[in-house]
Design a protein around this motif. Sequence first.
Motif, PDB file in Angstrom:
ATOM      1  N   MET A 260       0.406 -14.839  -8.454  1.00  0.00           N
ATOM      2  CA  MET A 260       0.261 -16.277  -8.238  1.00  0.00           C
ATOM      3  C   MET A 260       1.388 -17.024  -8.937  1.00  0.00           C
ATOM      4  N   GLN A 261       1.781 -18.135  -8.318  1.00  0.00           N
ATOM      5  CA  GLN A 261       2.826 -18.998  -8.862  1.00  0.00           C
ATOM      6  C   GLN A 261       2.837 -20.298  -8.075  1.00  0.00           C
ATOM      7  N   LYS A 262       3.130 -21.407  -8.741  1.00  0.00           N
ATOM      8  CA  LYS A 262       3.354 -22.654  -8.030  1.00  0.00           C
ATOM      9  C   LYS A 262       4.700 -22.561  -7.309  1.00  0.00           C
ATOM     10  N   ILE A 263       4.750 -23.060  -6.082  1.00  0.00           N
ATOM     11  CA  ILE A 263       6.004 -22.995  -5.338  1.00  0.00           C
ATOM     12  C   ILE A 263       6.920 -24.167  -5.681  1.00  0.00           C
ATOM     13  N   SER A 264       6.373 -25.176  -6.366  1.00  0.00           N
ATOM     14  CA  SER A 264       7.177 -26.297  -6.852  1.00  0.00           C
ATOM     15  C   SER A 264       6.459 -26.943  -8.024  1.00  0.00           C
ATOM     16  N   GLU A 265       7.194 -27.737  -8.794  1.00  0.00           N
ATOM     17  CA  GLU A 265       6.623 -28.355  -9.993  1.00  0.00           C
ATOM     18  C   GLU A 265       5.462 -29.274  -9.656  1.00  0.00           C
ATOM     19  N   ASP A 266       5.541 -29.950  -8.509  1.00  0.00           N
ATOM     20  CA  ASP A 266       4.502 -30.911  -8.153  1.00  0.00           C
ATOM     21  C   ASP A 266       3.431 -30.336  -7.226  1.00  0.00           C
ATOM     22  N   ALA A 267       3.431 -29.011  -7.017  1.00  0.00           N
ATOM     23  CA  ALA A 267       2.395 -28.386  -6.182  1.00  0.00           C
ATOM     24  C   ALA A 267       1.028 -28.584  -6.827  1.00  0.00           C
ATOM     25  N   ALA A 268       0.014 -28.844  -5.997  1.00  0.00           N
ATOM     26  CA  ALA A 268      -1.320 -29.137  -6.508  1.00  0.00           C
ATOM     27  C   ALA A 268      -1.997 -27.913  -7.108  1.00  0.00           C
ATOM     28  N   SER A 269      -1.642 -26.740  -6.614  1.00  0.00           N
ATOM     29  CA  SER A 269      -2.301 -25.524  -7.091  1.00  0.00           C
ATOM     30  C   SER A 269      -1.358 -24.329  -6.989  1.00  0.00           C
ATOM     31  N   MET A 270      -1.790 -23.232  -7.560  1.00  0.00           N
ATOM     32  CA  MET A 270      -1.032 -21.984  -7.488  1.00  0.00           C
ATOM     33  C   MET A 270      -1.069 -21.427  -6.065  1.00  0.00           C
ATOM     34  N   SER A 271       0.052 -20.874  -5.618  1.00  0.00           N
ATOM     35  CA  SER A 271       0.070 -20.121  -4.361  1.00  0.00           C
ATOM     36  C   SER A 271      -0.228 -18.667  -4.664  1.00  0.00           C
ATOM     37  N   MET A 272      -0.954 -18.029  -3.771  1.00  0.00           N
ATOM     38  CA  MET A 272      -1.383 -16.652  -3.993  1.00  0.00           C
ATOM     39  C   MET A 272      -0.591 -15.689  -3.109  1.00  0.00           C
ATOM     40  N   VAL A 273      -0.323 -14.513  -3.659  1.00  0.00           N
ATOM     41  CA  VAL A 273       0.268 -13.423  -2.896  1.00  0.00           C
ATOM     42  C   VAL A 273      -0.524 -12.165  -3.220  1.00  0.00           C
ATOM     43  N   TYR A 274      -0.823 -11.374  -2.201  1.00  0.00           N
ATOM     44  CA  TYR A 274      -1.592 -10.162  -2.448  1.00  0.00           C
ATOM     45  C   TYR A 274      -1.283  -9.139  -1.357  1.00  0.00           C
ATOM     46  N   GLY A 275      -1.576  -7.901  -1.663  1.00  0.00           N
ATOM     47  CA  GLY A 275      -1.342  -6.817  -0.716  1.00  0.00           C
ATOM     48  C   GLY A 275      -1.922  -5.525  -1.240  1.00  0.00           C
ATOM     49  N   ALA A 276      -1.958  -4.530  -0.379  1.00  0.00           N
ATOM     50  CA  ALA A 276      -2.512  -3.235  -0.770  1.00  0.00           C
ATOM     51  C   ALA A 276      -2.046  -2.170   0.205  1.00  0.00           C
ATOM     52  N   PHE A 277      -2.115  -0.929  -0.235  1.00  0.00           N
ATOM     53  CA  PHE A 277      -1.915   0.192   0.676  1.00  0.00           C
ATOM     54  C   PHE A 277      -2.766   1.365   0.236  1.00  0.00           C
ATOM     55  N   ALA A 278      -3.095   2.197   1.188  1.00  0.00           N
ATOM     56  CA  ALA A 278      -3.810   3.442   0.937  1.00  0.00           C
ATOM     57  C   ALA A 278      -3.028   4.566   1.597  1.00  0.00           C
ATOM     58  N   SER A 279      -2.746   5.629   0.836  1.00  0.00           N
ATOM     59  CA  SER A 279      -1.983   6.769   1.346  1.00  0.00           C
ATOM     60  C   SER A 279      -2.778   8.051   1.183  1.00  0.00           C
ATOM     61  N   LEU A 280      -2.673   8.912   2.188  1.00  0.00           N
ATOM     62  CA  LEU A 280      -3.264  10.249   2.148  1.00  0.00           C
ATOM     63  C   LEU A 280      -2.158  11.278   2.347  1.00  0.00           C
ATOM     64  N   ARG A 281      -2.272  12.401   1.645  1.00  0.00           N
ATOM     65  CA  ARG A 281      -1.309  13.492   1.792  1.00  0.00           C
ATOM     66  C   ARG A 281      -2.084  14.804   1.879  1.00  0.00           C
ATOM     67  N   TYR A 282      -1.788  15.545   2.943  1.00  0.00           N
ATOM     68  CA  TYR A 282      -2.505  16.803   3.169  1.00  0.00           C
ATOM     69  C   TYR A 282      -1.506  17.948   3.310  1.00  0.00           C
ATOM     70  N   GLU A 283      -1.733  19.014   2.578  1.00  0.00           N
ATOM     71  CA  GLU A 283      -0.882  20.201   2.666  1.00  0.00           C
ATOM     72  C   GLU A 283      -1.446  21.122   3.743  1.00  0.00           C
ATOM     73  N   ILE A 284      -0.736  21.179   4.865  1.00  0.00           N
ATOM     74  CA  ILE A 284      -1.185  21.982   6.000  1.00  0.00           C
ATOM     75  C   ILE A 284      -1.148  23.458   5.651  1.00  0.00           C
ATOM     76  N   ASN A 285      -0.027  23.900   5.133  1.00  0.00           N
ATOM     77  CA  ASN A 285       0.096  25.233   4.546  1.00  0.00           C
ATOM     78  C   ASN A 285       1.210  25.149   3.515  1.00  0.00           C
ATOM     79  N   SER A 286       1.548  26.233   2.899  1.00  0.00           N
ATOM     80  CA  SER A 286       2.500  26.214   1.798  1.00  0.00           C
ATOM     81  C   SER A 286       3.828  25.559   2.188  1.00  0.00           C
ATOM     82  N   GLY A 287       4.143  24.423   1.556  1.00  0.00           N
ATOM     83  CA  GLY A 287       5.403  23.742   1.786  1.00  0.00           C
ATOM     84  C   GLY A 287       5.420  22.763   2.938  1.00  0.00           C
ATOM     85  N   LEU A 288       4.343  22.673   3.735  1.00  0.00           N
ATOM     86  CA  LEU A 288       4.284  21.775   4.886  1.00  0.00           C
ATOM     87  C   LEU A 288       3.208  20.718   4.654  1.00  0.00           C
ATOM     88  N   PHE A 289       3.617  19.428   4.688  1.00  0.00           N
ATOM     89  CA  PHE A 289       2.713  18.336   4.366  1.00  0.00           C
ATOM     90  C   PHE A 289       2.728  17.286   5.480  1.00  0.00           C
TER      91      PHE A 289
END
Length: 367
Positions: A260-289
Amino acid sequence: MKAIVVLVSTLILSSAVYAQNTATSAGADSAAAVSLKFNGYIDSYYAMDNDARAAQNRFATNPLNIAKDKFALNIVQMSAVADAERYHAKITLQYGDIAQYDWVATGEDILTPSNRIQEAYAGLRLHEGLWIDAGYFLTHIGGEAITPRDNWLASVALITQFEPIFQSGVRLSWDATSDVSVSLHALNGYNRFTDNNEQKSIGWGISYKLSPSSTLALNGIAGNEQPAGSPSLMRVCNNLVFNTSLSDALKLKITADQGMQKISEDAASMSMVYGAFASLRYEINSGLFVSGRAEFFHDADGVLSGSTKMIAQAATLGLEYRPVENAYVRCEARSMHDSMVDAMFENSNGTNSHSRLEGIFSLGVSF
């Protein structure tokens, strides 16, 4: 060219010093012995996508979206690491597209050579498990690294790209127990080596080992990131990372950011930024993912994304083969969609588009 010559010269000099150091350390008292190690890493790639915009107008999540349709050097880096009982030090020099595009010029002179330095720091042990380090560091924030070898995929998530990549200052790290680690940071700023104002930022981190196969980490940074002479605008960013092994072959990573951060000195409130990720990794066999990642990023006021003012989602699927532990070849595809009114991408016929398809081939070796 000069940077490559410097890197090669460093490697040659390092080999000579290493041989001398090995002989010296062998006869030294164990309490004063120092381990000096050298290592290198090279990653090259070929990237393509269906975004027809010119390079200067393209939205780039990383260098892969700038140097498209040609073979390119992602990164070549060389490190020297000294490790002793009471002190340690590390320096890593780098060259390539990652250094050029992700290490922005951080000095008054746009030709500052700071993007040739990935890390350079020294540290002292104050007490058992308690260290103080000072210098240039890779960021303490995030669930992905900037170096591809340390990730499951060649590309990085949107939130990773907008997190700080590098930082400079002083950090205090403490292994409180075998399961808990804590760190405090005094920094020049958010994604900066040199400072752009007289105020410093603070950072924090705590990592907890939930079980032998799971960890949870909370990291953050807060400070005024405006140039000297501009009104002060406090920026606060928090990052949560969860890692777990669901089985010997299947691993899961979840990362979430909120800022969060105000985008200018006179902004009425904080602006929000958010995000996420989910990752999966599977080893099919030795050395192959096979790896997959689903993600979203929301920054409607441009707190971190600037004029792009980005709201986007993406999905990535990648295949990796490791014939040996320290080498890999990867192929992956990514689909990205933005939800802003003004489309970020362009079709081949010149019309705007809200979607982009990306393909990446990469090969890397550590030594």
